[in-house]
Design an enzyme around this catalytic site. Structure first.
Site, PDB file in Angstrom:
ATOM      1  N   CYS A 201       0.824  -1.218   0.000  1.00 48.30           N
ATOM      2  CA  CYS A 201       0.000   0.000   0.000  1.00 48.30           C
ATOM      3  C   CYS A 201       0.855   1.263   0.000  1.00 48.30           C
ATOM      4  O   CYS A 201       0.509   2.264  -0.603  1.00 48.30           O
ATOM      5  CB  CYS A 201      -0.928   0.025   1.205  1.00 48.30           C
ATOM      6  SG  CYS A 201      -2.312  -1.093   1.032  1.00 48.30           S
ATOM      7  N   CYS A 347       2.961 -16.410 -16.021  1.00 47.76           N
ATOM      8  CA  CYS A 347       2.113 -16.685 -14.857  1.00 47.76           C
ATOM      9  C   CYS A 347       1.812 -15.327 -14.216  1.00 47.76           C
ATOM     10  O   CYS A 347       1.696 -14.328 -14.916  1.00 47.76           O
ATOM     11  CB  CYS A 347       2.787 -17.666 -13.896  1.00 47.76           C
ATOM     12  SG  CYS A 347       4.286 -17.034 -13.136  1.00 47.76           S
TER      13      CYS A 347
END
Ligand SMILES: [Zn+2]
Length: 389
Positions: A201, A347
């Site tokens: 964050c 991926c």
């Protein structure tokens, strides 16, 4: 309807005082809850890992709802940058211990409950002992090491783990509970992404309200498990996109080969999560960058793009034209592919695809390349419309 995680004998001696009957009256009048459900909440012990963005709304509502014992684990102090989303803490609390600030706020909301503080880092040394005393764990942690740790310990101790995560404008939640028939976190993510590929964050930002939504959903799931009502979010992952205002539900599968909850378990005690989630040597397989992939696509070069993630990840985000063959199916499905062709394998972050490149090379494929940084780098650098998760 499902069974409550609180055994019937636990509520035998629990009664509600006159004040509690009044405080919880909006619960008691609902036939799904009644005084029985409220007693289960009073008897319940819920552990909130973290008192940050997710832990704040979860703990506030669990306290208000009357969860009898609420445990809080956090080692951090309140910082001014937390207040945009961590609603447990106020401006006056900046610099204070988070668990102490949280306790004061929660007891102001509901003095009838007990708050237990674990003012420490949740670690492989204390996690089993802490979790043992609780019925449900609400994981509001913000890093992979703690998520694997809380997952593993909840599996060992047979406790449901209510998972939540947020990233910028998107969040997701599910209940990991192999004991109740669902998968665990490792069934979905056997390996953590390389640390350098995952911004937190502090690096990527998060819309302040977003953890509010996800943390409240976590509180709802915890309450449902305790009261024993509704359909718990077991085996289902709920994904929320705040910009599009969409909720999507993805089915999750249990992995029979899971090292923690599978048939042939290999992990029975907490491991070294810092090492597990830390930097690793770059896999020595031929790779290409996302920019090179884009050039090849624009130049209409001939190659096949293989996506080795799981079907639920493919549902969340995909690169156009990719063929899905989950990593676990590569050995049996390699023959579907033509060995003389060129393959680019991707991926989420590049780690599983490096393994797939190795597997394909062992099976005689000469022109196989790993997409470095995976679909994550693709959405960062090439196509921001591909959702990140
Ligand atoms: Zn598992």
């Amino acid at each position: 309807m499902h069974k409550s995680v609180i055994a019937a004998q636990r509520i035998a001696d629990v009664s509600l005082t006159k004040t509690e009957l009044q405080r919880y009256s909006r619960h008691l009048i609902m036939p799904e809850l009644t005084a029985e459900g409220q007693k289960r909440l009073k008897a319940a012990c819920v552990l909130c890992i973290g008192t940050g963005g997710l832990g704040s709304p979860a703990a506030v509502y669990l306290a208000a709802a009357g969860v009898g014992k609420l445990g809080l684990v956090d080692f951090d102090r309140v910082d001014l940058t937390n207040l945009q989303r961590q609603i447990l803490h106020g401006t006056k609390d900046v610099g204070r211990s988070k668990v102490q600030s949280a306790r004061d706020r929660l007891l102001d909301i509901n003095p009838e409950i007990e708050i237990r503080l674990h003012e420490c880092r949740f670690s492989n040394e204390n996690a089993e002992q802490i979790v043992a005393d609780y019925d449900v764990v609400v994981d509001g942690s913000d890093n992979f090491g703690t998520r694997y740790l809380s997952n593993d310990v909840c599996v060992f101790k047979g406790k449901p783990n209510v998972y939540g995560s947020v990233f910028r404008f998107e969040g997701q939640t599910t209940v990991f509970a192999p004991g109740l028939g669902g998968p665990c976190y490792r069934c979905l993510f056997p390996e953590p992404p390389p640390p350098e590929s995952v911004p937190n964050c502090a690096q990527a930002g998060v819309l302040g309200v977003l953890p509010g939504i996800i943390g409240m959903l976590q509180a709802i799931e915890a309450i449902k498990l305790i009261v024993g009502i509704g359909e718990p979010l077991i085996g289902r992952l709920l994904h929320f996109d705040a910009l599009k205002v969409t909720f999507r539900e993805l089915r999750l599968r249990r992995d029979p080969q899971c090292p923690v909850c599978g048939e042939n378990r290999t992990i029975f005690a907490p491991i070294d999560y810092d090492q597990f989630c830390g930097p690793r040597e770059q896999a020595s397989v031929p790779g290409i960058s996302v920019q090179e992939l884009k050039w090849k696509m624009d130049a209409r070069e001939k190659f096949e793009l293989i996506d080795v993630r799981e079907p639920f990840e493919f549902e969340i985000a995909r690169i156009d034209g990719a063929k899905l063959i989950p990593l676990g199916e590569i050995p049996e499905r390699a023959d579907e592919l033509h060995r003389e062709q060129t393959f680019i394998v991707h991926c989420h972050s590049g780690r599983r695809s490096a393994q797939a490149v190795r597997l394909l090379k062992q099976r005689g494929f000469a022109n196989v390349y790993n997409l470095e940084g995976g679909i994550d780098a693709w959405s960062d650098l090439i196509d921001p419309n591909v959702p990140k998760y």
